[in-house]
Write an enzyme that holds these catalytic residues in place. Structure first.
Site, PDB file in Angstrom:
ATOM      1  N   LEU A  73       0.799  -1.237   0.000  1.00 34.48           N
ATOM      2  CA  LEU A  73       0.000   0.000   0.000  1.00 34.48           C
ATOM      3  C   LEU A  73       0.824   1.276   0.000  1.00 34.48           C
ATOM      4  O   LEU A  73       0.468   2.243   0.672  1.00 34.48           O
ATOM      5  CB  LEU A  73      -0.982   0.017   1.166  1.00 34.48           C
ATOM      6  CG  LEU A  73      -2.135  -0.967   1.077  1.00 34.48           C
ATOM      7  CD1 LEU A  73      -3.059  -0.790   2.268  1.00 34.48           C
ATOM      8  CD2 LEU A  73      -2.900  -0.803  -0.215  1.00 34.48           C
ATOM      9  N   CYS A 131      -6.706  -5.958   1.556  1.00 32.05           N
ATOM     10  CA  CYS A 131      -5.301  -6.005   1.185  1.00 32.05           C
ATOM     11  C   CYS A 131      -4.536  -6.957   2.093  1.00 32.05           C
ATOM     12  O   CYS A 131      -4.510  -6.785   3.309  1.00 32.05           O
ATOM     13  CB  CYS A 131      -4.667  -4.625   1.225  1.00 32.05           C
ATOM     14  SG  CYS A 131      -3.014  -4.687   0.538  1.00 32.05           S
ATOM     15  N   LYS A 166     -14.741  -3.841  -1.436  1.00 33.25           N
ATOM     16  CA  LYS A 166     -13.878  -4.783  -2.163  1.00 33.25           C
ATOM     17  C   LYS A 166     -13.470  -5.928  -1.251  1.00 33.25           C
ATOM     18  O   LYS A 166     -12.859  -5.718  -0.194  1.00 33.25           O
ATOM     19  CB  LYS A 166     -12.640  -4.088  -2.705  1.00 33.25           C
ATOM     20  CG  LYS A 166     -11.774  -5.051  -3.516  1.00 33.25           C
ATOM     21  CD  LYS A 166     -10.761  -4.358  -4.349  1.00 33.25           C
ATOM     22  CE  LYS A 166      -9.933  -5.365  -5.114  1.00 33.25           C
ATOM     23  NZ  LYS A 166      -8.860  -4.720  -5.859  1.00 33.25           N
ATOM     24  N   THR A 194      -6.313 -10.037  -4.302  1.00 33.51           N
ATOM     25  CA  THR A 194      -5.349 -11.118  -4.571  1.00 33.51           C
ATOM     26  C   THR A 194      -5.481 -12.260  -3.564  1.00 33.51           C
ATOM     27  O   THR A 194      -5.986 -12.082  -2.453  1.00 33.51           O
ATOM     28  CB  THR A 194      -3.912 -10.570  -4.503  1.00 33.51           C
ATOM     29  OG1 THR A 194      -3.749  -9.893  -3.259  1.00 33.51           O
ATOM     30  CG2 THR A 194      -3.621  -9.620  -5.636  1.00 33.51           C
ATOM     31  N   GLY A 218      -3.487 -12.353 -11.672  1.00 30.40           N
ATOM     32  CA  GLY A 218      -3.231 -12.714 -13.068  1.00 30.40           C
ATOM     33  C   GLY A 218      -3.958 -13.989 -13.474  1.00 30.40           C
ATOM     34  O   GLY A 218      -4.741 -14.552 -12.693  1.00 30.40           O
ATOM     35  N   GLY A 244     -10.123 -10.782 -11.651  1.00 33.36           N
ATOM     36  CA  GLY A 244      -9.171 -11.832 -11.303  1.00 33.36           C
ATOM     37  C   GLY A 244      -8.703 -12.522 -12.566  1.00 33.36           C
ATOM     38  O   GLY A 244      -9.391 -13.388 -13.108  1.00 33.36           O
ATOM     39  N   GLY A 245      -7.556 -12.064 -13.087  1.00 37.25           N
ATOM     40  CA  GLY A 245      -6.939 -12.740 -14.230  1.00 37.25           C
ATOM     41  C   GLY A 245      -7.531 -12.429 -15.583  1.00 37.25           C
ATOM     42  O   GLY A 245      -7.247 -13.132 -16.553  1.00 37.25           O
ATOM     43  N   GLY A 266      -6.639  -5.859 -13.726  1.00 36.04           N
ATOM     44  CA  GLY A 266      -5.524  -5.475 -12.857  1.00 36.04           C
ATOM     45  C   GLY A 266      -4.197  -5.829 -13.493  1.00 36.04           C
ATOM     46  O   GLY A 266      -3.575  -5.022 -14.191  1.00 36.04           O
TER      47      GLY A 266
HETATM   48  C1  LIG Z   1       0.849  -4.655  -8.106  1.00 37.78           C
HETATM   49  C2  LIG Z   1      -0.552  -4.728  -7.562  1.00 37.78           C
HETATM   50  C3  LIG Z   1      -0.993  -3.750  -6.672  1.00 37.78           C
HETATM   51  C4  LIG Z   1      -2.281  -3.805  -6.154  1.00 37.78           C
HETATM   52  N1  LIG Z   1      -2.707  -2.822  -5.305  1.00 37.78           N
HETATM   53  C5  LIG Z   1      -3.974  -2.829  -4.837  1.00 37.78           C
HETATM   54  C6  LIG Z   1      -4.451  -1.764  -4.039  1.00 37.78           C
HETATM   55  O1  LIG Z   1      -3.764  -0.778  -3.765  1.00 37.78           O
HETATM   56  N2  LIG Z   1      -5.735  -1.858  -3.568  1.00 37.78           N
HETATM   57  C7  LIG Z   1      -6.566  -2.908  -3.878  1.00 37.78           C
HETATM   58  O2  LIG Z   1      -7.730  -2.925  -3.442  1.00 37.78           O
HETATM   59  N3  LIG Z   1      -6.139  -3.920  -4.687  1.00 37.78           N
HETATM   60  C8  LIG Z   1      -4.877  -3.900  -5.162  1.00 37.78           C
HETATM   61  N4  LIG Z   1      -4.454  -4.902  -6.006  1.00 37.78           N
HETATM   62  C9  LIG Z   1      -5.375  -5.987  -6.364  1.00 37.78           C
HETATM   63  C10 LIG Z   1      -6.025  -5.754  -7.748  1.00 37.78           C
HETATM   64  O3  LIG Z   1      -6.779  -4.546  -7.733  1.00 37.78           O
HETATM   65  C11 LIG Z   1      -6.939  -6.940  -8.155  1.00 37.78           C
HETATM   66  O4  LIG Z   1      -8.006  -7.040  -7.226  1.00 37.78           O
HETATM   67  C12 LIG Z   1      -6.203  -8.282  -8.191  1.00 37.78           C
HETATM   68  O5  LIG Z   1      -4.885  -8.124  -8.687  1.00 37.78           O
HETATM   69  C13 LIG Z   1      -6.926  -9.334  -9.031  1.00 37.78           C
HETATM   70  O6  LIG Z   1      -7.106  -8.925 -10.370  1.00 37.78           O
HETATM   71  P1  LIG Z   1      -6.054  -9.263 -11.565  1.00 37.78           P
HETATM   72  O7  LIG Z   1      -5.804 -10.747 -11.534  1.00 37.78           O
HETATM   73  O8  LIG Z   1      -6.714  -8.781 -12.817  1.00 37.78           O
HETATM   74  O9  LIG Z   1      -4.813  -8.514 -11.254  1.00 37.78           O
HETATM   75  C14 LIG Z   1      -3.163  -4.863  -6.540  1.00 37.78           C
HETATM   76  C15 LIG Z   1      -2.712  -5.838  -7.440  1.00 37.78           C
HETATM   77  C16 LIG Z   1      -1.439  -5.778  -7.965  1.00 37.78           C
HETATM   78  C17 LIG Z   1      -1.008  -6.847  -8.946  1.00 37.78           C
END
Ligand SMILES: Cc1cc2nc3c(=O)[nH]c(=O)nc-3n(C[C@H](O)[C@H](O)[C@H](O)COP(=O)(O)O)c2cc1C
Length: 308
Positions: A73, A131, A166, A194, A218, A244-245, A266
């Protein structure tokens, strides 16, 4: 022309593709490489009361089919954002801007939320209940239905903006948490953050990340996230933004068929910042191919009794 517009908690989106918190900076960093106003909405990096330096490096490592992060964060703090960054964002962004916030207690969430009263240029608040990287607080709100509900209720008392909760997938039954935040007044649910994850280097016996654990995201998490989103949709009546991915329109459609009202990208933004634009285009092409005029006719049409 196919129709991609959708309303989430009275916020009108031109299309159902958002970018996820923490993967798109504070909203305008990518404005030079793409037309950010073609997105459905932008969610900012999570902001906290005080600025945070985040966790030690390395903060991001690749994994099979995804990545792990322990950013912790890192952010400029709410005051800098509101005073210096938001006025600039207002000039550049014509689509809804959703600000992600996280506090250490329901009271801190409440005071953060109160700062948005009377402000223009912000369409909704997203509460990061999930988080997994922060040593104090962190996932505890999102794994406890009572605490998660208390945070949402506190924020709803403090602000008139729509409130999105969230959720973390690191729970036994996400439906229980979803019901609790809905009962507390959440206007929408964002699912999922995540997955808790660990990577150990056999040469050093240490974590490959600077922090001992991280969050997996991812393509590797897509089937897991889709299951959680389906389960969330079954538990509540409020809209669910699924993620998610997601890298392609086909991935996004899976979430819509599972009942998501919109989707969010993301990790895909790190692979190619234009991923969300490609997803929007691909959904349009799918609708045309199948002679559908409105993507919403697809929402929740997955039938679990029909498989294979
Ligand atoms: C580098 C990184 C930083 C992230 N920072 C935050 C954040 O500050 N707040 C939050 O709620 N989620 C954060 N996430 C989670 C993403 O918003 C998302 O919920 C999660 O990665 C799943 O989606 P994706 O597979 O498309 O990445 C972060 C994810 C990544 C990879």
């Amino acid at each position: 022309m196919s129709k991609l517009t959708v309303d989430i908690a009275s916020i009108q989106l031109a299309n159902p593709v958002l970018v996820s918190a923490g993967t798109f900076g504070y909203g305008d960093e990518l404005a030079e490489v793409m037309d950010i106003n073609q997105l459905g909405a932008i969610v900012t990096k999570t902001l906290t009361l005080k600025p945070r330096l985040g966790n030690p490096a390395p903060r991001i490592i690749p994994t099979t089919g995804g990545m792990m992060n322990s950013v912790g964060l890192q952010n400029m703090g709410i005051e800098s954002f509101l005073q210096t960054h938001l006025p600039e964002l207002r000039q550049k962004i014509t689509i809804p801007l959703i600000v992600s916030i996280m506090g250490d207690s329901p009271e801190e969430f409440k005071s953060l939320a109160g700062m948005f009263n009377g402000l223009t240029g912000v369409s909704a608040l997203e509460l990061n209940l999930s988080c997994p990287n922060v040593k104090a607080g962190g996932s505890s709100f999102g794994v406890d239905p009572q605490l998660a509900g208390e945070v949402v209720q506190a924020v709803k008392e403090a602000v008139k903006l729509p409130v999105f909760a969230k959720l973390t997938p690191n729970v036994t039954d996400i439906g229980v948490i979803a019901k609790a935040v809905e009962a507390a007044g959440a206007d929408a649910i964002v699912a999922v953050n995540t997955f808790n994850a660990l990577s150990i280097d056999p040469e050093t016996h240490h974590s490959r990340l600077g922090n001992w654990k991280g969050g997996l995201s991812g393509p590797a998490i897509k089937p897991l996230a889709l299951y959680q989103v389906y389960h969330t949709v079954q538990a509540v009546k409020i809209p669910v933004i699924g993620m998610g991915g997601i890298l392609t329109a086909s991935d996004a459609l899976e979430f819509i068929l599972a009942g998501a009202s919109a989707v969010s990208i993301g990790t895909g933004n790190f692979i190619n910042p234009r991923t969300p634009l490609k997803v929007i285009k691909g959904i349009n092409q799918y609708l045309e191919k199948h002679h559908l005029s409105d993507f919403q006719t697809l929402r929740g049409t997955f039938n679990p009794s029909l498989s294979g």
